[in-house]
Each structure stands twice: as C-alpha cells, then as structure tokens.
Design a protein around this motif. Structure first.
Motif, mmCIF file in Angstrom:
data_model
loop_
_atom_site.group_PDB
_atom_site.id
_atom_site.type_symbol
_atom_site.label_atom_id
_atom_site.label_comp_id
_atom_site.label_asym_id
_atom_site.label_seq_id
_atom_site.Cartn_x
_atom_site.Cartn_y
_atom_site.Cartn_z
ATOM 1 N N PHE A 158 0.802 -1.218 0.000
ATOM 2 C CA PHE A 158 0.000 0.000 0.000
ATOM 3 C C PHE A 158 0.837 1.271 0.000
ATOM 4 O O PHE A 158 0.474 2.267 -0.633
ATOM 5 N N SER A 159 1.967 1.277 0.694
ATOM 6 C CA SER A 159 2.751 2.498 0.829
ATOM 7 C C SER A 159 3.738 2.717 -0.314
ATOM 8 O O SER A 159 4.474 3.703 -0.305
ATOM 9 N N LEU A 160 3.767 1.833 -1.292
ATOM 10 C CA LEU A 160 4.680 2.002 -2.422
ATOM 11 C C LEU A 160 4.315 3.258 -3.202
ATOM 12 O O LEU A 160 3.163 3.448 -3.600
ATOM 13 N N ASN A 161 5.291 4.132 -3.424
ATOM 14 C CA ASN A 161 5.058 5.383 -4.147
ATOM 15 C C ASN A 161 5.066 5.100 -5.643
ATOM 16 O O ASN A 161 6.101 5.099 -6.299
ATOM 17 N N VAL A 162 3.889 4.839 -6.190
ATOM 18 C CA VAL A 162 3.764 4.440 -7.591
ATOM 19 C C VAL A 162 2.621 5.217 -8.226
ATOM 20 O O VAL A 162 1.693 5.654 -7.538
ATOM 21 N N PHE A 163 2.708 5.440 -9.542
ATOM 22 C CA PHE A 163 1.683 6.150 -10.298
ATOM 23 C C PHE A 163 0.292 5.610 -9.949
ATOM 24 O O PHE A 163 0.092 4.393 -9.858
ATOM 25 N N ALA A 164 -0.665 6.506 -9.734
ATOM 26 C CA ALA A 164 -1.968 6.165 -9.166
ATOM 27 C C ALA A 164 -2.659 4.991 -9.848
ATOM 28 O O ALA A 164 -3.097 4.039 -9.193
ATOM 29 N N GLN A 165 -2.780 5.029 -11.168
ATOM 30 C CA GLN A 165 -3.489 3.949 -11.853
ATOM 31 C C GLN A 165 -2.710 2.642 -11.776
ATOM 32 O O GLN A 165 -3.299 1.563 -11.652
ATOM 33 N N HIS A 166 -1.370 2.716 -11.806
ATOM 34 C CA HIS A 166 -0.548 1.520 -11.643
ATOM 35 C C HIS A 166 -0.768 0.903 -10.259
ATOM 36 O O HIS A 166 -0.784 -0.320 -10.106
ATOM 37 N N LYS A 167 -0.930 1.741 -9.267
ATOM 38 C CA LYS A 167 -1.153 1.252 -7.913
ATOM 39 C C LYS A 167 -2.469 0.493 -7.822
ATOM 40 O O LYS A 167 -2.569 -0.526 -7.133
ATOM 41 N N GLU A 168 -3.474 0.981 -8.535
ATOM 42 C CA GLU A 168 -4.767 0.298 -8.549
ATOM 43 C C GLU A 168 -4.637 -1.091 -9.161
ATOM 44 O O GLU A 168 -5.188 -2.063 -8.652
ATOM 45 N N TRP A 169 -3.869 -1.195 -10.262
ATOM 46 C CA TRP A 169 -3.677 -2.500 -10.892
ATOM 47 C C TRP A 169 -2.871 -3.424 -9.995
ATOM 48 O O TRP A 169 -3.164 -4.622 -9.906
ATOM 49 N N LEU A 170 -1.850 -2.892 -9.330
ATOM 50 C CA LEU A 170 -1.058 -3.702 -8.403
ATOM 51 C C LEU A 170 -1.940 -4.248 -7.282
ATOM 52 O O LEU A 170 -1.797 -5.412 -6.885
ATOM 53 N N ARG A 171 -2.820 -3.407 -6.774
ATOM 54 C CA ARG A 171 -3.710 -3.859 -5.703
ATOM 55 C C ARG A 171 -4.571 -5.024 -6.180
ATOM 56 O O ARG A 171 -4.793 -5.997 -5.451
ATOM 57 N N GLU A 172 -5.060 -4.964 -7.420
ATOM 58 C CA GLU A 172 -5.865 -6.051 -7.957
ATOM 59 C C GLU A 172 -5.046 -7.330 -8.096
ATOM 60 O O GLU A 172 -5.542 -8.436 -7.866
#
Length: 302
Positions: free
Chosen positions: A279-293
């Motif tokens: 969750f705390s990884l500083n990554v581009f917003a939409q990329h973070k959403e895909w990572l969460r999935e």
C-alpha cells in the motif's frame, strides 16, 4: 475467482490467449492527470477546464483549447501518423484496423470532430497530438511481472500471515512505475506485449557471457514464461500526455512466477528492479490500482 480464456484486444497485435480474471467491467478512469497543468509537466500551458466542464455533453461555448504537437512527432518518425496537412496524406481509417495499426478503442467507437478523433473521456484543454504519435488511441502494454518475496534465507516473506509479492518496476520522476511501452504494430510475437525496454530488462543480461546455444535456450525459456498471463485491465490511461485528439490506452497483464525459480534466474538490467508490492509504495496512481488487484488475485499482503 473464476477465470475465462480470452484473446487480448486489439487481437491483431497480440497472438496468445491469456486468462482474464472475471470482474465487473469498468468504464475507465476520468482523466485528472491531463487538465489544468502544463502539458506532460513541461510543455505548453493547457486551457483551463473546470471539472464540471470536462464532459463533452456539458456546454462550454468559450472553450478555446491550446494547440500542440511536438517537433519529434511532426518530423514523421515511423511510429507516428504524418501531419494532416502533408501532401497527399491518407486519412487514417479510424475505429478500425488500419493496415498494421489498430485504431480501435477498448471503449467502443469514438467520435470525430472536424475529421480527427475526439477524446472519449472529455476535454483536456489542448488539441493536437502532443508527444503522442497516433491520432486517437495510442496502444500500450503494461506487464505486471510478479514473484513471491523471500528473506535472506530463501524463506517466503509473510506479513500478518500473508505472503508478500514483488513486482518489476522502473524509477519515475516521482517514484516508481510499472513498465509501460507503446505496442509495435509490426511485432506479432508474444514479446509485443512487453515492449523493447521490458524485453531488454531480461535479455540484456541474458546474452552476456553465454554461448549462442545457451542464450537461445534461455530466450526460449523466457518466451514460454510470457506465453500466458492474467488480464488485469484494458482501457483508457489517465496520463498527462493525453489531448483532445490523442490519448493512451493499455492492456495490463500479470505474469506470475509462483515457484520463484523462473524469473529469478534472469538478472534484470540496471534501470529495472524488483520492489515489494504494498500500500505504501510510491507508484503512479493507476498503476497502484492495478497492483492492488494483482495482490488481491494472489491473496497476498497489501
């Protein structure tokens, strides 16, 4: 979660059938990254677009967008459409397969405005192509390459009783980003999903200090690893490079090494690295959403 087989679309560019996680279809994000800022962080100013006037269905009679197409695009490189005012220029076949170039959108047919595509997500404050080569959708691929994180002893790392995922990432101007590159229309191999840079991440070190036979065997093994994946997202990308007439779309696919013995045998090029997906990884917003999935797909810790 039940998986179903499905060809990645645009199918003309990619030639394998990954699994696609069955989930509610999304309409795609609003484009908040490309309004009321300098173009892509350094280009010309955009015309101000109030949030309530982004949608094309909202009246905006005073809308006077700025115009910008970079010199690199106007120099007619192979990856770009020629300027519309070029002599004997052929009008692209929008909303369909146009020779080797797929001009279809993942969100269905887009409208034309004075003969050029109109961004389906609304106004951006700028017309032209900016730094994007194609009028309309510019297709990209975003591979999410994952494996299980391990400690120094080789044991699986766990947090709160759940295993931790690692993903291949690259440094961005603001933190981390997933590899994301334009799809090359002429490349119909399975590697077309990865783009040159991501291929190089594995192949640069792969071919060093190896015999030709060993390198070919390793390359074949890597190709098999990328023969299948799970589709996480396909559609519009909220990106600062988008304009009223040109925008990015992507297919994001997860390639997971469950055993940890496959991708780990390939040393990454120096500008790529393995990072823990959390969750705390500083990554581009939409990329973070895909990572969460992806994390949810593998029931990992987030």
């Amino acid at each position: 979660m039940k998986d179903t087989k499905s060809m990645i679309y645009p199918s003309s560019m990619l030639c394998f059938a990954p699994k696609e996680a069955k989930r509610k279809k999304k309409a795609g994000p609003a484009h908040l990254q490309c309004i009321n800022v300098r173009y892509d962080g350094y280009g010309p100013d955009r015309t101000h677009v109030p949030l309530q006037r982004i949608s094309w269905i909202k009246s905006f009679p005073r809308y006077m967008p700025s115009q910008y197409t970079s010199e690199d695009v106007l120099s007619k490189p192979q990856w770009a459409d020629p300027p519309m005012d070029s002599p004997k220029v052929r009008v692209p076949a929008y909303n369909q397969l146009d020779g080797p170039v797929d001009r279809r959108s993942h969100h269905g047919n887009y409208k034309l405005d004075e003969g050029v595509p109109r961004n389906p997500r609304g106004r951006t404050g700028m017309i032209g192509r900016g730094v994007l080569g194609r009028w309309g959708p510019n297709h990209t691929a975003t591979p999410i390459i994952t494996r299980w994180a391990r400690d120094k002893t080789g044991a699986l790392r766990e947090v709160e009783g759940k295993r931790v995922l690692e993903t291949v990432a690259v440094r961005s101007r603001t933190g981390w980003a997933l590899p994301c590159e334009l799809v090359v229309p002429e490349d119909k191999s399975v590697f077309s999903l990865l783009g040159f840079g991501t291929r190089r991440a594995f192949l640069t070190e792969l071919v060093r200090n190896k015999t030709r036979t060993a390198a070919e065997d390793a390359s074949k093994s890597l190709s098999q690893l990328f023969a299948e994946g799970t589709v996480i997202y396909r559609g519009y990308v909220d990106d600062a490079k988008n304009t009223d007439n040109a925008w990015l779309e992507t297919v994001s696919v997860n390639f997971h090494d469950n055993s940890g013995t496959k991708f780990g045998s390939f040393r990454l090029a120096e500008d790529f690295t393995w990072v823990e997906a959390h969750f705390s990884l500083n990554v581009f917003a939409q990329h973070k959403e895909w990572l969460r999935e992806v994390v949810e797909l593998h029931r990992a810790h987030w």
